[in-house]
Scaffold this motif. Structure first.
Motif, PDB file in Angstrom:
ATOM      1  N   MET A 263      27.256   6.233  53.294  1.00  0.00           N
ATOM      2  CA  MET A 263      26.088   5.728  53.099  1.00  0.00           C
ATOM      3  C   MET A 263      25.373   5.645  51.990  1.00  0.00           C
ATOM      4  SD  MET A 263      26.142   8.484  54.961  1.00  0.00           S
ATOM      5  CE  MET A 263      25.177  10.193  55.343  1.00  0.00           C
ATOM      6  N   LYS A 264      25.613   6.611  51.110  1.00  0.00           N
ATOM      7  CA  LYS A 264      25.289   6.739  49.888  1.00  0.00           C
ATOM      8  C   LYS A 264      25.733   5.784  48.923  1.00  0.00           C
ATOM      9  CE  LYS A 264      24.638  11.896  50.056  1.00  0.00           C
ATOM     10  NZ  LYS A 264      24.781  13.161  49.430  1.00  0.00           N
ATOM     11  N   LEU A 265      26.843   5.396  49.161  1.00  0.00           N
ATOM     12  CA  LEU A 265      27.364   4.095  48.572  1.00  0.00           C
ATOM     13  C   LEU A 265      26.966   2.955  48.971  1.00  0.00           C
ATOM     14  CD1 LEU A 265      30.962   5.587  47.922  1.00  0.00           C
ATOM     15  CD2 LEU A 265      29.099   5.750  46.100  1.00  0.00           C
ATOM     16  N   LEU A 266      27.126   2.709  50.306  1.00  0.00           N
ATOM     17  CA  LEU A 266      26.974   1.378  50.863  1.00  0.00           C
ATOM     18  C   LEU A 266      25.635   0.790  50.918  1.00  0.00           C
ATOM     19  CD1 LEU A 266      29.645   1.710  53.791  1.00  0.00           C
ATOM     20  CD2 LEU A 266      29.561   0.408  51.895  1.00  0.00           C
TER      21      LEU A 266
ATOM     22  N   GLU B 148      21.618  -3.281  49.850  1.00  0.00           N
ATOM     23  CA  GLU B 148      19.999  -3.678  49.692  1.00  0.00           C
ATOM     24  C   GLU B 148      19.969  -4.429  48.536  1.00  0.00           C
ATOM     25  OE1 GLU B 148      17.605   0.320  51.148  1.00  0.00           O
ATOM     26  OE2 GLU B 148      18.416   0.270  49.169  1.00  0.00           O
ATOM     27  N   GLU B 149      20.856  -4.157  47.436  1.00  0.00           N
ATOM     28  CA  GLU B 149      20.634  -5.191  46.257  1.00  0.00           C
ATOM     29  C   GLU B 149      21.331  -6.551  46.675  1.00  0.00           C
ATOM     30  OE1 GLU B 149      23.701  -3.466  43.613  1.00  0.00           O
ATOM     31  OE2 GLU B 149      22.372  -1.850  42.898  1.00  0.00           O
TER      32      GLU B 149
ATOM     33  N   HIS C 134      40.310   8.282  51.606  1.00  0.00           N
ATOM     34  CA  HIS C 134      39.564   8.929  52.385  1.00  0.00           C
ATOM     35  C   HIS C 134      38.478   8.207  52.790  1.00  0.00           C
ATOM     36  CE1 HIS C 134      36.990  12.432  54.079  1.00  0.00           C
ATOM     37  NE2 HIS C 134      38.166  13.054  54.374  1.00  0.00           N
ATOM     38  N   ILE C 135      37.793   8.497  53.945  1.00  0.00           N
ATOM     39  CA  ILE C 135      36.652   7.757  54.152  1.00  0.00           C
ATOM     40  C   ILE C 135      35.425   8.049  53.451  1.00  0.00           C
ATOM     41  CG2 ILE C 135      35.526   9.429  55.751  1.00  0.00           C
ATOM     42  CD1 ILE C 135      35.156   7.198  57.814  1.00  0.00           C
ATOM     43  N   ASN C 136      35.313   9.146  52.749  1.00  0.00           N
ATOM     44  CA  ASN C 136      34.292   9.243  51.650  1.00  0.00           C
ATOM     45  C   ASN C 136      34.747   8.834  50.267  1.00  0.00           C
ATOM     46  OD1 ASN C 136      32.783  10.520  53.798  1.00  0.00           O
ATOM     47  ND2 ASN C 136      33.407  12.487  53.137  1.00  0.00           N
ATOM     48  N   ASP C 137      35.776   8.145  50.041  1.00  0.00           N
ATOM     49  CA  ASP C 137      36.248   7.714  48.760  1.00  0.00           C
ATOM     50  C   ASP C 137      35.424   6.450  48.436  1.00  0.00           C
ATOM     51  OD1 ASP C 137      37.747   9.907  48.509  1.00  0.00           O
ATOM     52  OD2 ASP C 137      39.641   8.722  48.763  1.00  0.00           O
ATOM     53  N   GLN C 138      35.231   6.076  47.126  1.00  0.00           N
ATOM     54  CA  GLN C 138      34.771   4.980  46.717  1.00  0.00           C
ATOM     55  C   GLN C 138      35.596   3.721  47.301  1.00  0.00           C
ATOM     56  OE1 GLN C 138      31.775   4.400  44.466  1.00  0.00           O
ATOM     57  NE2 GLN C 138      32.108   2.277  45.231  1.00  0.00           N
TER      58      GLN C 138
ATOM     59  N   PHE D  55      36.845   3.395  49.762  1.00  0.00           N
ATOM     60  CA  PHE D  55      36.521   2.914  51.236  1.00  0.00           C
ATOM     61  C   PHE D  55      35.275   2.113  51.115  1.00  0.00           C
ATOM     62  CE2 PHE D  55      33.918   3.801  55.056  1.00  0.00           C
ATOM     63  CZ  PHE D  55      34.658   3.235  56.034  1.00  0.00           C
ATOM     64  N   ALA D  56      34.470   2.334  50.552  1.00  0.00           N
ATOM     65  CA  ALA D  56      33.126   1.729  50.412  1.00  0.00           C
ATOM     66  C   ALA D  56      33.453   0.324  49.989  1.00  0.00           C
ATOM     67  CB  ALA D  56      32.064   2.468  49.693  1.00  0.00           C
TER      68      ALA D  56
END
Length: 414
Positions: free
Chosen positions: A202-205, A210-211, A385-389, A391-392
């Motif tokens: 969510m920190k990446l998405l 929003e942009e 991994h789901i927390n990798d860039q 994935f986002a």
């Protein structure tokens, strides 16, 4: 002149003094009051703004017919239906700004329906003898309901119950004055996640979405968060959902109370909302700290996350079951659903060396996902991994494609 008006709902035949006391406290603070009587047998000391007869008629019946039913629960359901219909109609007409409802178990049953009939952002306070009780199923709770325990107030006023009633009066009026309802000026993306020590996408998405001109609401997938997410999805409140954390589904199958309701993963599809889905944290089982562990799980180590939640892991067969359940639920959707499988892991603790690392069980899950994610579902397995860039980036690529082809609307729904 008053700035905000509060609708007070209750059975005025048995709780007139308590309801009148709340009305007096709201007026003393400069608020306006409308009253609605949901009694059946008796009458209030003074006429209410909305009579029990009007409520019963709005419920498709009459007081006489409700009495003739001979069952208190059936009669109160008539009143609950009528009160919900009238409250929604009155709010749409601008008649009130918030609602406070008083009741025991019977009145609370009606109160939950009334609150669900009102939009998100309308202050909703229920003062009840059974507030926070396990007899209240989570799926009856509207996304922004507030509850106050009606302590010591079963019959008549006293100094203890006045403390609860006066707080409720101040709370609902203060909320009506302070609330900033959802503006709806940007299309909303609904996203599920857990705390950032476990899931970080969510920190990446969020900033990326929003942009792109979208608002983003992230729901904590620990039971009540999933309930709120499903409630808003049910009403068509999202342009798209990113249901990327699914522990509530596994918890539901395991018999844990930490679940998002029996309709988890169903409402977005029913409402015509496109879904991007990933199995974040679907390897874990969360049980309430006070909950007895079902017998079939008692031979497993349990980690006390805190005094509220204790966690363990699903085995290979159980993970296969969750994969089949995801497919079954998503295939009921009338709109596109794209499932992403990050095959290097689905939460921070399942990495090599982590406390949830179980490669055999995870391989079984991935194998089952490959077999069951068939048409009409869209399926992407990605080597990360789901927390990798990566994935986002995959989530955003799917989302951008849907915006480009009109699957996701970049404008607010009418």
């Amino acid at each position: 002149m008053t700035d905000k008006t509060i609708l007070i709902v209750g059975t005025f035949d048995t709780k007139n003094d308590e309801l009148a006391y709340m009305a007096e406290r709201i007026r003393a603070q400069g608020g306006g009051v409308l009253t609605m009587d949901i009694s059946v047998l008796g009458d209030p000391d003074e006429p209410t703004d909305v009579s029990k007869h009007q409520v019963a008629e709005a419920g498709g019946s009459s007081i006489r017919a409700a009495i003739d039913q001979g069952e208190e629960s059936v009669a109160m359901q008539i009143m609950a239906d009528g009160a919900s219909t009238l409250a929604a109609r009155m709010f749409s007409a601008g008649a009130f700004d918030g609602v406070v409802i008083l009741g025991g178990s019977m009145g609370t049953d009606a109160a939950l329906d009334i609150c669900q009939a009102l939009p998100l952002g309308v202050p909703k306070y229920v003062v009840s003898t059974v507030s926070f009780s396990p007899i209240i199923p989570p799926d009856r709770l509207s996304a922004d309901i507030q509850m106050i325990l009606w302590a010591g107030g079963l019959y008549g006023l006293n100094s203890i119950c006045k403390a609860s009633l006066s707080q409720a009066a101040g709370a609902v009026l203060g909320a009506a004055r302070a609330v900033e309802p959802p503006t709806g000026d940007r299309p909303m993306v609904g996203m599920t996640s857990l705390g950032s020590s476990c899931l970080t996408y969510m920190k990446l998405l969020k900033p990326a979405l929003e942009e792109r001109g979208f608002d983003v609401a992230i729901f904590h997938a620990t039971g009540m968060g999933g309930m709120a997410y499903e409630s808003i999805a049910r009403e068509g409140g999202f342009a798209c959902v990113m249901d990327l954390a699914l522990p509530e589904l596994g918890n539901l199958l395991a018999g844990s109370v930490v679940n998002g309701g029996a309709d988890r993963m169903l409402n977005a599809g029913r409402a015509g909302i496109p879904q991007i889905v990933a199995p974040g944290c679907l390897d874990l089982i969360d049980f309430a700290g006070w909950q007895d562990i079902p017998a079939r799980y008692k031979d497993r180590p349990f980690h006390p996350h805190n005094r509220l939640i204790k966690s363990s892991g699903l085995n290979a067969d159980e993970r296969r079951e969750t994969a089949r359940e995801i497919a079954s639920r998503l295939k009921q959707s009338d709109t596109p659903a794209h499932v992403i499988l990050p095959n290097k892991g689905i939460e921070e603790w399942d990495k090599p060396g982590g406390p949830a690392h179980d490669p055999e069980a995870f391989d079984a899950f991935c194998d089952e996902m490959r077999q069951v994610m068939t048409a009409p579902l869209r399926f992407s397995e990605i080597d990360c991994h789901i927390n990798d860039q990566a994935f986002a980036d995959t989530v955003l690529a799917i989302f951008d494609g849907w915006v480009a082809d009109g699957t996701v609307s970049a404008t607010v729904r009418a």
